[in-house]
Scaffold this motif. Structure first.
Motif, PDB file in Angstrom:
ATOM      1  N   ASP A   1      49.167  37.301  36.179  1.00 33.33           N
ATOM      2  CA  ASP A   1      48.971  36.724  34.583  1.00 33.33           C
ATOM      3  C   ASP A   1      48.137  35.589  34.884  1.00 33.33           C
ATOM      4  OD1 ASP A   1      51.233  38.398  33.457  1.00 33.33           O
ATOM      5  OD2 ASP A   1      52.625  36.950  33.336  1.00 33.33           O
ATOM      6  N   GLU A   2      48.035  34.883  35.843  1.00 31.54           N
ATOM      7  CA  GLU A   2      47.053  33.667  35.788  1.00 31.54           C
ATOM      8  C   GLU A   2      45.772  34.499  36.039  1.00 31.54           C
ATOM      9  OE1 GLU A   2      48.316  31.340  39.616  1.00 31.54           O
ATOM     10  OE2 GLU A   2      46.241  30.624  38.996  1.00 31.54           O
ATOM     11  N   LYS A   3      45.939  35.128  36.726  1.00 27.14           N
ATOM     12  CA  LYS A   3      44.411  35.800  37.130  1.00 27.14           C
ATOM     13  C   LYS A   3      43.306  36.478  35.869  1.00 27.14           C
ATOM     14  CE  LYS A   3      43.175  37.754  41.407  1.00 27.14           C
ATOM     15  NZ  LYS A   3      43.669  38.402  42.995  1.00 27.14           N
ATOM     16  N   ALA A   4      44.110  37.315  35.182  1.00 27.85           N
ATOM     17  CA  ALA A   4      43.452  37.874  33.737  1.00 27.85           C
ATOM     18  C   ALA A   4      43.466  36.879  33.241  1.00 27.85           C
ATOM     19  CB  ALA A   4      44.790  38.672  33.392  1.00 27.85           C
ATOM     20  N   THR A   5      44.003  35.730  32.970  1.00 27.42           N
ATOM     21  CA  THR A   5      43.526  34.334  31.831  1.00 27.42           C
ATOM     22  C   THR A   5      42.602  34.248  32.809  1.00 27.42           C
ATOM     23  OG1 THR A   5      45.665  33.921  31.272  1.00 27.42           O
ATOM     24  CG2 THR A   5      43.816  31.977  31.434  1.00 27.42           C
ATOM     25  N   LEU A   6      42.078  33.391  33.934  1.00 25.46           N
ATOM     26  CA  LEU A   6      41.471  33.360  34.301  1.00 25.46           C
ATOM     27  C   LEU A   6      39.535  34.290  34.810  1.00 25.46           C
ATOM     28  CD1 LEU A   6      42.490  32.174  38.359  1.00 25.46           C
ATOM     29  CD2 LEU A   6      40.428  30.655  36.181  1.00 25.46           C
ATOM     30  N   ALA A   7      40.213  35.641  34.569  1.00 28.11           N
ATOM     31  CA  ALA A   7      39.108  37.083  34.763  1.00 28.11           C
ATOM     32  C   ALA A   7      38.672  37.163  32.940  1.00 28.11           C
ATOM     33  CB  ALA A   7      39.341  37.770  34.333  1.00 28.11           C
ATOM     34  N   GLY A   8      39.409  36.345  31.870  1.00 30.88           N
ATOM     35  CA  GLY A   8      38.898  35.623  30.793  1.00 30.88           C
ATOM     36  C   GLY A   8      37.329  35.570  30.188  1.00 30.88           C
ATOM     37  N   LYS A   9      36.684  34.644  31.642  1.00 30.55           N
ATOM     38  CA  LYS A   9      35.447  34.863  31.877  1.00 30.55           C
ATOM     39  C   LYS A   9      34.553  35.532  32.134  1.00 30.55           C
ATOM     40  CE  LYS A   9      36.885  31.303  34.362  1.00 30.55           C
ATOM     41  NZ  LYS A   9      36.906  30.363  35.692  1.00 30.55           N
ATOM     42  N   SER A  10      34.671  36.679  32.099  1.00 31.27           N
ATOM     43  CA  SER A  10      34.420  38.028  32.927  1.00 31.27           C
ATOM     44  C   SER A  10      33.096  38.744  31.958  1.00 31.27           C
ATOM     45  CB  SER A  10      35.030  38.729  33.199  1.00 31.27           C
ATOM     46  OG  SER A  10      34.151  40.648  33.903  1.00 31.27           O
ATOM     47  N   LEU A  11      32.061  38.590  32.371  1.00 29.98           N
ATOM     48  CA  LEU A  11      30.696  39.355  31.435  1.00 29.98           C
ATOM     49  C   LEU A  11      31.214  40.924  31.249  1.00 29.98           C
ATOM     50  CD1 LEU A  11      29.502  36.706  32.125  1.00 29.98           C
ATOM     51  CD2 LEU A  11      27.757  38.125  31.872  1.00 29.98           C
ATOM     52  N   VAL A  12      32.084  41.099  32.342  1.00 29.25           N
ATOM     53  CA  VAL A  12      32.179  43.040  32.492  1.00 29.25           C
ATOM     54  C   VAL A  12      33.822  42.901  33.308  1.00 29.25           C
ATOM     55  CG1 VAL A  12      29.820  42.865  33.760  1.00 29.25           C
ATOM     56  CG2 VAL A  12      32.138  43.087  35.235  1.00 29.25           C
ATOM     57  N   ASP A  13      34.102  44.056  32.300  1.00 33.86           N
ATOM     58  CA  ASP A  13      35.240  44.539  31.979  1.00 33.86           C
ATOM     59  C   ASP A  13      36.115  44.573  33.609  1.00 33.86           C
ATOM     60  OD1 ASP A  13      35.508  44.853  29.195  1.00 33.86           O
ATOM     61  OD2 ASP A  13      35.496  47.424  29.614  1.00 33.86           O
ATOM     62  N   PHE A  14      37.087  44.633  33.267  1.00 30.95           N
ATOM     63  CA  PHE A  14      37.845  44.358  34.928  1.00 30.95           C
ATOM     64  C   PHE A  14      39.343  45.346  35.084  1.00 30.95           C
ATOM     65  CE2 PHE A  14      38.957  41.208  32.040  1.00 30.95           C
ATOM     66  CZ  PHE A  14      40.854  41.099  32.177  1.00 30.95           C
ATOM     67  N   GLY A  15      39.801  45.665  36.637  1.00 30.27           N
ATOM     68  CA  GLY A  15      41.205  45.554  36.817  1.00 30.27           C
ATOM     69  C   GLY A  15      41.714  45.186  37.959  1.00 30.27           C
ATOM     70  N   ILE A  16      43.096  44.427  37.396  1.00 32.62           N
ATOM     71  CA  ILE A  16      43.786  43.481  38.219  1.00 32.62           C
ATOM     72  C   ILE A  16      44.414  44.291  39.558  1.00 32.62           C
ATOM     73  CG2 ILE A  16      45.352  41.481  39.306  1.00 32.62           C
ATOM     74  CD1 ILE A  16      43.922  40.297  35.962  1.00 32.62           C
ATOM     75  N   ASN A  17      44.372  44.235  40.573  1.00 32.67           N
ATOM     76  CA  ASN A  17      44.735  44.761  41.728  1.00 32.67           C
ATOM     77  C   ASN A  17      46.616  43.963  42.264  1.00 32.67           C
ATOM     78  OD1 ASN A  17      44.049  47.606  41.600  1.00 32.67           O
ATOM     79  ND2 ASN A  17      42.913  47.234  43.827  1.00 32.67           N
ATOM     80  N   GLY A  18      47.262  45.094  42.174  1.00 30.59           N
ATOM     81  CA  GLY A  18      48.561  43.731  42.418  1.00 30.59           C
ATOM     82  C   GLY A  18      48.338  43.911  44.276  1.00 30.59           C
ATOM     83  N   GLY A  19      48.745  42.727  44.758  1.00 31.58           N
ATOM     84  CA  GLY A  19      49.229  43.180  46.658  1.00 31.58           C
ATOM     85  C   GLY A  19      50.314  43.257  47.444  1.00 31.58           C
ATOM     86  N   VAL A  20      50.722  43.237  48.239  1.00 33.25           N
ATOM     87  CA  VAL A  20      51.981  43.273  49.006  1.00 33.25           C
ATOM     88  C   VAL A  20      51.763  42.680  50.120  1.00 33.25           C
ATOM     89  CG1 VAL A  20      52.892  45.382  50.001  1.00 33.25           C
ATOM     90  CG2 VAL A  20      52.005  46.181  48.394  1.00 33.25           C
ATOM     91  N   THR A  21      52.933  41.900  50.065  1.00 35.39           N
ATOM     92  CA  THR A  21      53.541  41.299  51.207  1.00 35.39           C
ATOM     93  C   THR A  21      54.874  40.608  51.404  1.00 35.39           C
ATOM     94  OG1 THR A  21      53.595  38.872  49.767  1.00 35.39           O
ATOM     95  CG2 THR A  21      51.721  39.701  50.859  1.00 35.39           C
ATOM     96  N   GLU A  22      55.152  40.264  52.204  1.00 32.95           N
ATOM     97  CA  GLU A  22      56.280  39.377  52.366  1.00 32.95           C
ATOM     98  C   GLU A  22      57.466  39.248  50.787  1.00 32.95           C
ATOM     99  OE1 GLU A  22      58.695  40.873  54.530  1.00 32.95           O
ATOM    100  OE2 GLU A  22      58.248  41.619  56.330  1.00 32.95           O
TER     101      GLU A  22
END
Ligand SMILES: NC(=O)N[C@@H](CC(=O)O)C(=O)O
Ligand SMILES: [Zn+2]
Ligand SMILES: [Zn+2]
Length: 440
Positions: free
Chosen positions: A106-127
């Motif tokens: 969610d936090e990244k999606a809000t920041l990506a609101g500044k983007s001039l181009v369309d985007f996808g956001i990947n989810g990562g894996v850690t412990e």
């Protein structure tokens, strides 16, 4: 807004009139059959002698926000993308916080609101990942999942990888894998490495350290785990013919970066630590084998792994410099130069950077200049090549490993019908932050 592009040559050589109504490609008609009045167009763009291509989908970028906005942010990264004909980017999870929870998405999606181009956001894996909350969000894919540490130290153990792949399979989500096996790194190769910094450093040791065998072994492991749970595995930034062939034989997909396509260990004398990345540059022989596989269709897609770091950060010893090079703005331009010299066809380039990434990752309405698709379009003049200059590019990092190479930059880039970048006439003009999440 309705725009008529007349006499545009498409990637397959057909010459067509293309009508854009609002955000959509409304018509693709024989050249000369649509005129401005009939089409009720506000503007007509005469494309005689120009090519009109689908906007590129870069399935692998690191736009660095949140956490590392001094290297890049969604505004600068997306301007760089638009100026390079990339109309959709997929951001990777090694930010701070890492994108391993729903809240972080969610936090990244809000920041990506500044983007001039369309985007996808990947989810990562850690412990610490929170799969339930992650899969509640509209993530693009799971990945890049790091089988060895890279920037961000997100390398994970075998058990966690198997759990994550099984979960992704259940969610019908592709898993993008950073495939290197740290157990097969040659630590002795680094011990003898020189202490120079920046372009004076002996970075060939990095290539000797992160061995080709380490990639091949990790690709094999990822494919075995993928087969066990019938998951869709996509191998990121494959740097060796061995890795590419293994992925293809197992029915997985793979990507190659522009730097592994156009640079080899022979370039490291010039690049120094600016040429340090993971996986590292390989021998000229391996580079040629990778290029052949890109040209003949064995490799599915080209994606940049755009990984900007500041000049000051890169100007360190081979052991201390961060790994990664920028590339989102130069990918399509470098590939178009190959079309000029005849080593790649334009259709192949379209498939590598637009049509096939849309298919692999199931991105609806993008990747081809077809009626009904999003008007993600790039206008190029294949007769107009110029040298790449880091100073001319728009990434915050201000440098490129491709300095001085010939390339064909876009004249105009549209994102869903909105002008994102316009270099026609004098100067350059950028559009507004119209970028949307392609999964939302
Ligand atoms: N490729 C790199 O060398 N670096 C990437 C991380 C990654 O893709 O491994 C980065 O984020 O800096
Ligand atoms: Zn990686
Ligand atoms: Zn990456």
């Amino acid at each position: 807004m309705t725009t008529l592009f007349t006499n545009a040559t498409l990637a397959d050589g057909r010459v067509r009139d293309v009508l854009v109504e609002g955000e959509t490609i409304a018509r693709v008609a024989d050249a000369g059959t649509l005129d401005t009045a009939d089409a009720d167009a506000d503007e007509t763009v005469d494309c005689d002698g120009y090519h009109l291509l689908p906007g590129a989908i870069d399935a692998h970028v690191h736009f660095r926000e949140p956490g590392f906005a001094h290297k890049e942010d969604w505004h600068t990264g997306s301007r760089s993308a638009a100026a390079g004909g990339v109309t959709t980017v997929v951001d990777q999870p090694n930010t701070d916080p890492p994108t391993v929870t729903g809240e972080a998405v969610d936090e990244k999606a809000t920041l990506a609101g500044k983007s001039l181009v369309d985007f996808g956001i990947n989810g990562g894996v850690t412990e610490e990942w929170a799969p339930d909350s992650l899969f509640e969000r509209p993530i693009f894919a799971l990945g890049e999942v790091f089988l060895a540490d890279s920037t961000g130290d997100m390398g994970i153990e075998a058990d966690l990888f198997a759990d994550a792949v099984a979960r992704a399979a259940a969610e019908d989500t592709v898993v993008t894998v950073h495939a290197e096996d740290a157990g097969l790194f040659d630590r002795a190769a680094l011990e003898g490495a020189g202490d120079g910094t920046g372009r004076d450093a002996d970075v060939d040791a990095w290539s000797a350290f992160r061995t080709a065998e380490a990639e091949a072994a990790a690709v094999d492991r990822a494919l075995e785990v993928g087969a066990d749970s019938e998951a869709a595995i996509h191998i990121a930034h494959t740097s060796t013919p061995e890795g590419i062939d293994a992925a293809g034989a197992a029915g997985a997909t793979c990507e190659v970066t522009p730097h592994h396509l156009f640079l080899s260990r022979e370039n490291l004398d010039d690049l120094g630590t600016f040429g340090r990345m993971n996986p590292p540059l390989r021998s000229e022989q391996r580079r040629e084998a990778v290029f052949e596989r890109v040209a003949d269709g064995t490799v599915d897609i080209v994606a940049t792994d755009h990984a900007p770091h500041t000049r000051a950060e890169k100007d360190a010893t081979v052991r201390d410099a961060p790994s990664g090079v920028p590339g989102v703005e130069t990918m399509l331009p470098l590939l178009l130069q190959e079309v000029r010299t005849g080593t790649l066809t334009l259709e192949r380039v379209r498939d590598l950077v637009a049509a096939t990434p849309a298919e692999i990752f199931d991105v609806a309405g993008k990747g081809r200049v077809d009626e009904g698709n999003d008007a993600d379009l790039v206008l190029v003049d294949l007769d107009d090549a110029r040298e790449i200059r880091g100073d001319d590019l728009h990434s915050k990092c201000g440098w490129t490993p491709f300095e001085g190479r010939e390339a064909v930059f876009p004249e105009l880039t549209l994102v869903r019908g909105h002008v994102a970048y316009d270099a026609r006439g004098d100067g350059e003009r950028f559009g507004d932050a119209v970028g949307e999440n392609v999964r939302a």
